[in-house]
Design an enzyme around this catalytic site. Sequence first.
Site, PDB file in Angstrom:
ATOM      1  N   ALA A  23       0.852  -1.285   0.040  1.00 36.22           N
ATOM      2  CA  ALA A  23       0.111   0.083  -0.096  1.00 36.22           C
ATOM      3  C   ALA A  23       0.896   1.193  -0.012  1.00 36.22           C
ATOM      4  O   ALA A  23       2.139   1.248   0.340  1.00 36.22           O
ATOM      5  CB  ALA A  23      -0.799   0.083   1.228  1.00 36.22           C
ATOM      6  N   GLY A  57      -0.399  -5.760   0.652  1.00 36.76           N
ATOM      7  CA  GLY A  57      -1.578  -6.036  -0.018  1.00 36.76           C
ATOM      8  C   GLY A  57      -1.149  -6.661  -1.179  1.00 36.76           C
ATOM      9  O   GLY A  57      -1.884  -7.435  -1.803  1.00 36.76           O
ATOM     10  N   GLU A  59      -0.796 -10.421  -0.244  1.00 37.97           N
ATOM     11  CA  GLU A  59      -2.235 -10.728  -0.195  1.00 37.97           C
ATOM     12  C   GLU A  59      -2.965 -11.163  -1.440  1.00 37.97           C
ATOM     13  O   GLU A  59      -3.716 -11.949  -1.479  1.00 37.97           O
ATOM     14  CB  GLU A  59      -2.948  -9.885   0.698  1.00 37.97           C
ATOM     15  CG  GLU A  59      -2.579  -9.692   2.208  1.00 37.97           C
ATOM     16  CD  GLU A  59      -3.162  -8.652   2.832  1.00 37.97           C
ATOM     17  OE1 GLU A  59      -3.105  -7.666   2.504  1.00 37.97           O
ATOM     18  OE2 GLU A  59      -3.647  -9.105   4.199  1.00 37.97           O
ATOM     19  N   GLU A 102       3.478  -5.076   7.769  1.00 39.34           N
ATOM     20  CA  GLU A 102       2.600  -4.457   8.640  1.00 39.34           C
ATOM     21  C   GLU A 102       2.863  -4.152  10.058  1.00 39.34           C
ATOM     22  O   GLU A 102       2.600  -2.956  10.520  1.00 39.34           O
ATOM     23  CB  GLU A 102       1.106  -4.883   8.337  1.00 39.34           C
ATOM     24  CG  GLU A 102       0.268  -4.913   7.059  1.00 39.34           C
ATOM     25  CD  GLU A 102       0.901  -5.918   6.130  1.00 39.34           C
ATOM     26  OE1 GLU A 102       1.535  -6.704   6.528  1.00 39.34           O
ATOM     27  OE2 GLU A 102       0.044  -5.953   5.057  1.00 39.34           O
TER      28      GLU A 102
END
Length: 656
Positions: A26, A65, A68, A88
């Site tokens: 991100a 992300g 993921e 994160e």
Amino acid sequence: MKVALANPEIDGIVLQCLGKTFIAGADILEFGKPPQPPHLPSVLSELQNSPKPIVAALFGTVLGGGFETALSCHYRVALTGTKVGLPEVNLGLIPGAGGTQLLPRVCEVESAIELITSGKHIDIASPQAKGIVDKIVSDDLVLKTIEFAQQVALKQPVIATPLLNVKMGEAEDTIFAQYRAKLAKRARGQQAPQSAIDSIENALNLPFNQGLKKEREYFLSCRESTESAAMRHAFFAEKAAVKYPATLNKIEPLHIEQIAIIGAGTMGGGIAMSFLDRGYPVILVETSEENLARGTSGITERYKKMVLSKRISQEQMDIRLKMMKATCCYDDLHDVDLVIEAAFESMEVKREIFRKLDAVCKPQTILASNTSYLDIEEIAESTARPEKVLGMHFFSPANIMKLLEIVRCKETSETTLISAVALAKHIGKISSVVGMCYGFVGNRMYSCYGREANSLLLEGATPSQIDQAMVDWGMAMGPLAVNDMSGIDIAYNARKENPNLSKNPLYFHAANLMVEAGRLGQKTQKGFYQYDEAGVKSEDPAALAIFQQEAKLHGIPQQEISQAHIQERLIYALINEGAKILEESIAKQASDIDVIWLNGYGFPRYRGGPMFYADTIGLDKVLESIQQFYQVTGKEWWKPSPLLVELAHAGKRFSN
Ligand code: NAD
């Protein structure tokens, strides 16, 4: 994807990215702003539920992300050298789009826990990454991913990752409790890694969608936490510090290749390694062949340990040592581009060295001092090139500690400054440019912190109570244990040489008493603590008796002191001095002070640095306590900084 799903001629999908990497995570700047469509969890749900198999083609750094997204596909093929990670926790968060639910279904649960709670990136070929990808290829990524899709993916039933079972491998159900205990030490004081464990355990015990819902709740709660705000602040503060001075971006840094280091002691050796590690040739200078041999063998020994622990190869060690030249002759320094002086902490010694350097080095050579406290402007006066003189203050051990305080003197030219900033970046340091004052930013503030620890000893707190209070608060080590380790006499001698320090007889009185009693710290097996043969420390009744006796002599009542009071006294002393440093423009911005404390002094990252921490408490509250300390003690050093008063009254913060 909708087009591919609707087209009956398409049986499977390959997900590829153009550019330098697969999706790398991100944009952190987007945190705290309203989410922009498309919403990542909905996109990933579509990938997971695709009736046609999807194969992700991975390369570069596949993070957050992006990872993921890859985990939401049915298969993954990766190019050699691809790195994956869920970083994160480094921002006080947990993965928020299924990472904690998907990863333990793809690789073994222990690897998933390690990867998520450490926030580290790992190479896709490492044993820990086993199971994450279905194939590693060394070239033609897209072509070979298509081949894989045809030969494997299209020949199997399509099974969505959420339908797979968690891979327990050898692990027992107790692994979660074991990791909670481990993380309570490794990530002391932090919530996010613990929430990550809770969420990964849900993957084992709850259906995918419920686990996902819970993960989102943890993620949102982490995102609102002070811990995450502090860690995000730290991230941006480091970026801002190394950009300094932004207005000078148009000035080209000088080309620096050949470095010389004066003094091959503790710091000189470590500084030399910082450069050798990044491929810079280094000339080490000492006063005698004997000192030189001691210095170079110290470096060799440190490299040998790195080879033994497999941090570098024998070949890398040999290359580094070959790039190091040792000499006692200053005439060898004519062609060097930069000299860093790390000799004894004495104005006389340093001035003499700079005089010699000025005489032998070419006119362009930059001359830097690694002094901890001395006036670099006075050192520069012994040269005819004060515009080329500055401070480069490394921290010990210099080859490991990331921080570099770059000290700008009145006459330091902008080119000199920019060149040092650029060089710091090349050797992987986080630099912060600061102005000239006693101890610069870090050590000036540290002396206020130490001063309070010393006062508390006379007021009745024991060394271990003080140290434990600060470790519990989040500091890497307590101040008195640190002082015993580095030698109490070093700062004692520095104080003796400085005519401008407080004349209050109680200023660092406890430390002065220790030195005068021959208790210099670990090196004499006695300091604030006593040390046994194995170096294990314990409270020493003899030291406590000295504090008690001296308290009596000065009419200081000894009493029980709470942990909270110890913590407030030490941390608020830092904040008040930090505010004075800002007022005097020694630091350009509050976040630079935070960067120095986070990277040089073991300040807990989840508190963001002393100035950010003050903001989270509220400057009005901090001021109220400082005013109280000032009134109760009557000591001039507790006088509140005018900047703190001004900001507190205006309801403002130190940070933007
Ligand atoms: P040290 O005593 O371990 O090493 C100093 C070395 O300098 C010795 O090997 C000595 O022989 C050599 N030396 C002295 N005069 C010299 C000269 N004229 N020419 C060449 N070599 C000479 O000291 P250190 O701990 O490495 O500290 C060096 C400097 O770094 C000091 O200014 C100190 O304040 C500063 N510093 C120390 C630390 C730390 O934690 N030790 C941290 C930051 C900065």
